[in-house]
Design a protein around this motif. Structure first.
Motif, short mmCIF file in Angstrom:
data_model
loop_
_atom_site.label_atom_id
_atom_site.label_comp_id
_atom_site.label_asym_id
_atom_site.label_seq_id
_atom_site.Cartn_x
_atom_site.Cartn_y
_atom_site.Cartn_z
N MET A 1 105.04 27.34 -14.72
CA MET A 1 104.16 26.62 -15.54
C MET A 1 104.71 25.00 -15.61
SD MET A 1 103.51 27.26 -19.49
CE MET A 1 103.04 26.00 -20.52
N ALA A 2 103.76 24.47 -15.26
CA ALA A 2 103.67 22.96 -15.33
C ALA A 2 103.34 22.27 -16.69
CB ALA A 2 102.53 22.60 -14.36
N THR A 3 103.61 21.13 -16.87
CA THR A 3 103.35 20.39 -18.00
C THR A 3 102.96 19.02 -17.94
OG1 THR A 3 105.95 19.76 -18.82
CG2 THR A 3 105.08 22.05 -19.75
N LEU A 4 102.15 18.45 -18.75
CA LEU A 4 101.56 17.18 -18.43
C LEU A 4 102.09 16.15 -19.68
CD1 LEU A 4 99.61 15.45 -16.87
CD2 LEU A 4 97.96 16.18 -18.47
N ARG A 5 102.58 14.99 -19.23
CA ARG A 5 102.93 13.93 -20.07
C ARG A 5 102.09 12.91 -19.86
NH1 ARG A 5 108.77 11.54 -19.66
NH2 ARG A 5 107.60 10.52 -17.86
N THR A 6 101.43 12.14 -20.55
CA THR A 6 100.65 10.95 -20.69
C THR A 6 101.40 9.70 -21.16
OG1 THR A 6 98.68 12.40 -20.66
CG2 THR A 6 98.49 9.83 -21.04
N ARG A 7 101.72 8.68 -20.28
CA ARG A 7 102.23 7.52 -20.74
C ARG A 7 101.52 6.28 -20.62
NH1 ARG A 7 107.61 6.39 -18.25
NH2 ARG A 7 107.55 4.59 -19.76
N THR A 8 101.26 5.20 -21.39
CA THR A 8 100.35 4.00 -21.25
C THR A 8 101.80 3.01 -20.94
OG1 THR A 8 98.97 4.43 -22.65
CG2 THR A 8 99.23 2.19 -22.16
N LEU A 9 101.62 2.30 -19.69
CA LEU A 9 102.56 1.48 -19.23
C LEU A 9 102.36 0.10 -20.08
CD1 LEU A 9 102.52 2.54 -15.35
CD2 LEU A 9 103.94 3.18 -17.23
N ALA A 10 103.46 -0.73 -19.86
CA ALA A 10 103.33 -1.97 -20.46
C ALA A 10 102.12 -3.01 -19.99
CB ALA A 10 104.65 -2.94 -20.12
N ASN A 11 101.49 -2.93 -18.68
CA ASN A 11 100.48 -3.21 -18.15
C ASN A 11 98.93 -2.74 -18.52
OD1 ASN A 11 100.11 -1.21 -16.54
ND2 ASN A 11 100.55 -2.17 -14.54
N GLY A 12 99.18 -1.77 -19.51
CA GLY A 12 97.94 -0.91 -19.63
C GLY A 12 97.45 -0.01 -18.83
N THR A 13 98.09 0.38 -17.71
CA THR A 13 97.65 1.58 -16.92
C THR A 13 98.35 2.70 -17.49
OG1 THR A 13 97.94 0.14 -14.90
CG2 THR A 13 98.15 2.40 -14.80
N VAL A 14 97.51 3.86 -17.36
CA VAL A 14 97.85 5.18 -18.15
C VAL A 14 98.62 5.73 -16.84
CG1 VAL A 14 97.34 7.40 -18.80
CG2 VAL A 14 96.12 5.23 -19.61
N SER A 15 99.64 6.49 -16.93
CA SER A 15 100.42 7.38 -15.96
C SER A 15 100.53 8.77 -16.44
CB SER A 15 101.68 7.02 -15.40
OG SER A 15 102.76 7.05 -16.25
N TYR A 16 100.21 9.92 -15.41
CA TYR A 16 100.19 11.25 -15.87
C TYR A 16 101.45 11.75 -15.15
CZ TYR A 16 95.80 9.87 -17.69
OH TYR A 16 94.87 9.23 -18.16
N THR A 17 102.36 12.49 -15.63
CA THR A 17 103.41 13.32 -15.02
C THR A 17 103.70 14.43 -15.10
OG1 THR A 17 104.71 10.90 -15.41
CG2 THR A 17 106.00 13.20 -14.97
N VAL A 18 103.28 15.19 -14.11
CA VAL A 18 103.56 16.72 -14.37
C VAL A 18 104.82 17.09 -14.04
CG1 VAL A 18 102.36 18.74 -13.29
CG2 VAL A 18 100.72 16.66 -13.40
N SER A 19 105.44 18.01 -14.93
CA SER A 19 106.72 18.17 -14.63
C SER A 19 106.83 19.72 -14.40
CB SER A 19 107.64 18.29 -15.97
OG SER A 19 107.51 16.82 -16.31
N PHE A 20 107.53 20.43 -13.56
CA PHE A 20 107.37 21.91 -13.11
C PHE A 20 108.78 22.40 -12.35
CE2 PHE A 20 105.99 19.09 -9.70
CZ PHE A 20 106.42 19.88 -8.52
N ARG A 21 109.14 23.54 -12.28
CA ARG A 21 110.17 24.08 -11.65
C ARG A 21 109.85 24.35 -10.19
NH1 ARG A 21 114.44 23.99 -14.42
NH2 ARG A 21 115.44 25.52 -12.86
N ALA A 22 110.75 23.87 -9.36
CA ALA A 22 110.53 24.05 -7.72
C ALA A 22 111.77 24.73 -7.61
CB ALA A 22 110.25 22.90 -7.03
N GLY A 23 111.89 26.14 -7.30
CA GLY A 23 113.29 26.84 -7.10
C GLY A 23 114.03 26.89 -8.33
N ASP A 24 115.13 26.16 -7.99
CA ASP A 24 116.05 26.46 -9.57
C ASP A 24 115.99 24.84 -9.88
OD1 ASP A 24 117.48 25.39 -7.46
OD2 ASP A 24 119.15 26.27 -8.03
N LYS A 25 115.09 23.86 -9.72
CA LYS A 25 115.37 22.54 -9.87
C LYS A 25 114.06 22.12 -10.91
CE LYS A 25 118.15 20.66 -6.51
NZ LYS A 25 118.20 19.58 -5.41
#
Length: 64
Positions: A1-25
Motif C-alpha cells: 500500500m502506498a501513501t501520499l504526502r503533499t508539501r509546499t516548498l519555499a519557492n511555492g512549488t508543490v511536491s507529492y511524495t509517494v511512500s511505499f515498501r519495495a521488498g523489505d525496504k
C-alpha cells in the motif's frame, strides 16, 4: 500500500511524495507539481507492484 504526502516548498512549488515498501525496504518517489502522475504511480503500485510501477514510471519519464 502506498501513501501520499503533499508539501509546499519555499519557492511555492508543490511536491507529492509517494511512500511505499519495495521488498523489505521503505522507499519513495517524489513528483514536483504533478499530482496526476503521483496518483497514477500509486495506482500502478497497487495494480502491478512496486518494481513494475517503477519500470512504468521510468519509461514514461524517458518519453518526455
Amino acid at each position: 500500500m502506498a501513501t501520499l504526502r503533499t508539501r509546499t516548498l519555499a519557492n511555492g512549488t508543490v511536491s507529492y511524495t509517494v511512500s511505499f515498501r519495495a521488498g523489505d525496504k521503505q522507499t519513495s518517489e517524489t513528483f514536483r507539481g504533478d499530482p496526476k502522475a503521483a496518483a497514477e504511480f500509486m495506482r500502478n503500485i497497487d495494480r502491478f507492484g512496486p518494481e513494475t510501477a517503477r519500470t512504468v514510471l521510468r519509461t514514461q519519464e524517458g518519453s518526455h
